[in-house]
Enzyme design. Structure first.
Site, mmCIF file in Angstrom:
data_model
loop_
_atom_site.group_PDB
_atom_site.id
_atom_site.type_symbol
_atom_site.label_atom_id
_atom_site.label_comp_id
_atom_site.label_asym_id
_atom_site.label_seq_id
_atom_site.Cartn_x
_atom_site.Cartn_y
_atom_site.Cartn_z
ATOM 1 C CG HIS A 198 -1.882 0.997 1.439
ATOM 2 N ND1 HIS A 198 -1.599 2.300 1.776
ATOM 3 C CD2 HIS A 198 -3.232 0.937 1.319
ATOM 4 C CE1 HIS A 198 -2.728 2.986 1.871
ATOM 5 N NE2 HIS A 198 -3.735 2.191 1.586
ATOM 6 C CG ASP A 242 0.573 -2.209 6.213
ATOM 7 O OD1 ASP A 242 -0.409 -2.340 6.969
ATOM 8 O OD2 ASP A 242 0.533 -1.573 5.142
ATOM 9 C CD GLN A 244 -6.908 -4.395 4.056
ATOM 10 O OE1 GLN A 244 -7.842 -5.165 4.291
ATOM 11 N NE2 GLN A 244 -7.105 -3.124 3.782
ATOM 12 C CE LYS A 298 -7.561 -0.113 6.199
ATOM 13 N NZ LYS A 298 -8.035 0.379 4.915
ATOM 14 C CB CYS A 339 -3.787 3.321 -1.452
ATOM 15 S SG CYS A 339 -4.890 4.683 -1.183
HETATM 16 N N1 PLP Z 1 -1.734 -0.555 4.671
HETATM 17 C C1 PLP Z 1 -2.689 -1.309 4.125
HETATM 18 C C2 PLP Z 1 -2.356 -2.702 3.674
HETATM 19 C C3 PLP Z 1 -3.980 -0.812 3.973
HETATM 20 O O1 PLP Z 1 -4.927 -1.557 3.420
HETATM 21 C C4 PLP Z 1 -4.258 0.512 4.407
HETATM 22 C C5 PLP Z 1 -5.582 1.100 4.183
HETATM 23 O O2 PLP Z 1 -6.283 0.753 3.268
HETATM 24 C C6 PLP Z 1 -3.227 1.243 4.989
HETATM 25 C C7 PLP Z 1 -1.983 0.686 5.115
HETATM 26 C C8 PLP Z 1 -3.457 2.637 5.492
HETATM 27 O O3 PLP Z 1 -4.354 2.619 6.553
HETATM 28 P P1 PLP Z 1 -4.908 3.976 7.153
HETATM 29 O O4 PLP Z 1 -5.452 4.760 5.999
HETATM 30 O O5 PLP Z 1 -5.972 3.540 8.120
HETATM 31 O O6 PLP Z 1 -3.776 4.649 7.829
#
Ligand code: PLP
Length: 413
Positions: free
Chosen positions: A130, A207, A210, A233, A371
């Site tokens: 992401h 990270d 998900q 999430k 993203c």
């Molecule tokens: N990393 C992953 C794999 C994600 O799916 C997301 C959000 O879709 C993020 C990071 C970023 O999360 P946030 O926007 O809640 O900071």
């Protein structure tokens, strides 16, 4: 309980009743919410916990001697202990409340990587990431002169493990990897990657944005040094998330943001900093968010994360089988191990148009690059349509998706 019997015992209709938002109609149709990878909905237990806090306990934390401030502090620090248990961290000193995954990764980038890394050092990520796990590292590379390396993925959307291992060397200082891909659903073998990274002397950030709604996370058994996730999430509120960091590392890292609460003493000449984890929590935190997040963890664990995961695997298998039979539909991301995310394209129909048509049928999916532009570039497509499943989705939701896709095919011939 085996995965099969856990799935059979899971009553998604009952779970669904816990989520009032799902009872509504959209465009005159019952809402079919298939966008949990973007943001999960909140159960009543979370909404009520936040309401209870706001109605009876709210004040600022840490600074007050009066009853409400003490109640708020207790609620906030209680949420930290809840998050510690959720991740099986050793200590609440290792749990930093942040706005979400993005802020957690930026914190590590600026406080851990930026002061230590320089020319010749490398940060290793994968082609699945992401943007939140790409851009902060690019910024650090520009600031410090270190280099960003990217382990490639294959056509199934799996990280090419051999090539990732081949990129590890004594120069690698940090490996930052998604536990589960948001664009494709791939479950990444992060434990194996962490072992290999550590054997080269590199540290590991996962990270987990998900991963947390779909799998029990034990940071000690995963062997990671940092773990980041977002409350929204996980069926919790927006604007709250967690950075787990090993205490020895956090202890050595300088504060990232300065302000109230993160200090011990301040004079115009010099300030000294608070102890962990408050050293990293400058300013008034999202107190009700933390309370809601703790309630979301209670809720998910009351359902049983394994039971939820088994249920979602069943839905994913059903949806995959159904979508594979639709002419012109291509599933993007066919890894052997996947979480409940199904990305696809439909020949002759831009994903955005598809999303719009599905919305008129009450079916909420996400369309776009999610993203993860490099993932789209890899597959040479501008975007995908993505259906993602949560604990409240049912087989009827899958059938509604398939029926709505049938309508879209009629429109686009
Ligand atoms: N990393 C992953 C794999 C994600 O799916 C997301 C959000 O879709 C993020 C990071 C970023 O999360 P946030 O926007 O809640 O900071």
């Amino acid at each position: 309980m085996s995965a099969v019997s856990a799935a059979a015992a899971f009553d998604a209709e009952r779970v669904r009743a816990d989520f009032p938002i799902l009872g509504q109609q959209v465009n005159g149709r019952p809402l079919v919410y298939l966008d949990s990878a973007a943001s999960g909905q909140r159960p009543l237990a979370v909404l009520r916990a936040v309401e209870r806090y706001e109605t009876h306990c709210h004040s600022n934390v840490h600074r007050g001697v009066h009853a409400l401030s003490q109640a708020a502090t207790e609620a906030f620090e209680g949420a930290r202990e809840r998050a510690r248990r959720f991740l099986n961290a050793r200590s609440t000193r290792e749990i930093v409340f942040v706005r979400g995954t993005t802020e957690a990764i930026n914190l590590v980038a600026q406080s851990f990587a930026r002061p230590r890394l320089g020319p010749g050092d490398e940060i290793l990520i994968t082609g699945l990431e992401h943007h939140a796990n790409i851009v902060p590292w690019q910024m650090v590379c520009a600031q410090s002169g270190c280099t960003l390396k990217v382990a490639p993925i294959d056509r199934r959307g799996e990280v090419e493990l051999d090539r990732l291992l081949g990129l590890l060397s004594a120069r690698t200082r940090l490996v930052a990897v998604a536990h589960v891909s948001n664009a494709l659903g791939t479950i990444v073998p992060v434990k194996r990657i962490a072992e290999a990274a550590h054997s080269c002397g590199a540290l590991v950030l996962l990270d987990g944005a998900q991963a947390v709604p779909h799998t029990a996370v034990d940071v000690r058994s995963l062997g990671c040094d940092f773990y980041a996730f977002s409350g929204h999430k996980l069926y919790g509120p927006t604007g709250i998330g967690v950075l787990y960091g090993r205490e020895e590392l956090l202890e050595e890292m300088p504060p990232w943001q300065g302000g109230g609460d993160m200090i011990r003493t301040v004079t115009f000449e010099k300030s000294t900093y608070n102890e962990l984890p408050w050293k990293f929590e400058a300013g008034t935190p999202n107190i009700s968010g933390a309370v809601g997040l703790a309630a979301a963890m209670d809720y998910l664990e009351s359902l049983g994360i394994e039971a939820v995961a088994a249920h979602e695997r069943r839905l994913l298998a059903l949806a995959t089988g159904e979508l594979e039979r639709i002419p012109g539909l291509e599933i993007i991301g066919t890894a052997t191990h996947k979480a409940a995310v199904l990305s696809f394209t439909l020949r002759g129909c831009h994903p955005h148009d598809l999303g719009t048509i599905l919305d008129t049928e009450g079916v909420a999916i996400r369309t776009g690059h999610h993203c993860a532009m490099p993932v789209m570039s890899f597959f040479d497509i501008p975007a995908t349509a993505r259906a993602s499943f949560g604990c409240y989705n049912t087989e009827a939701d899958v059938h509604a998706l398939v029926a709505a896709l049938g309508k879209a095919r009629e429109v686009f011939g």
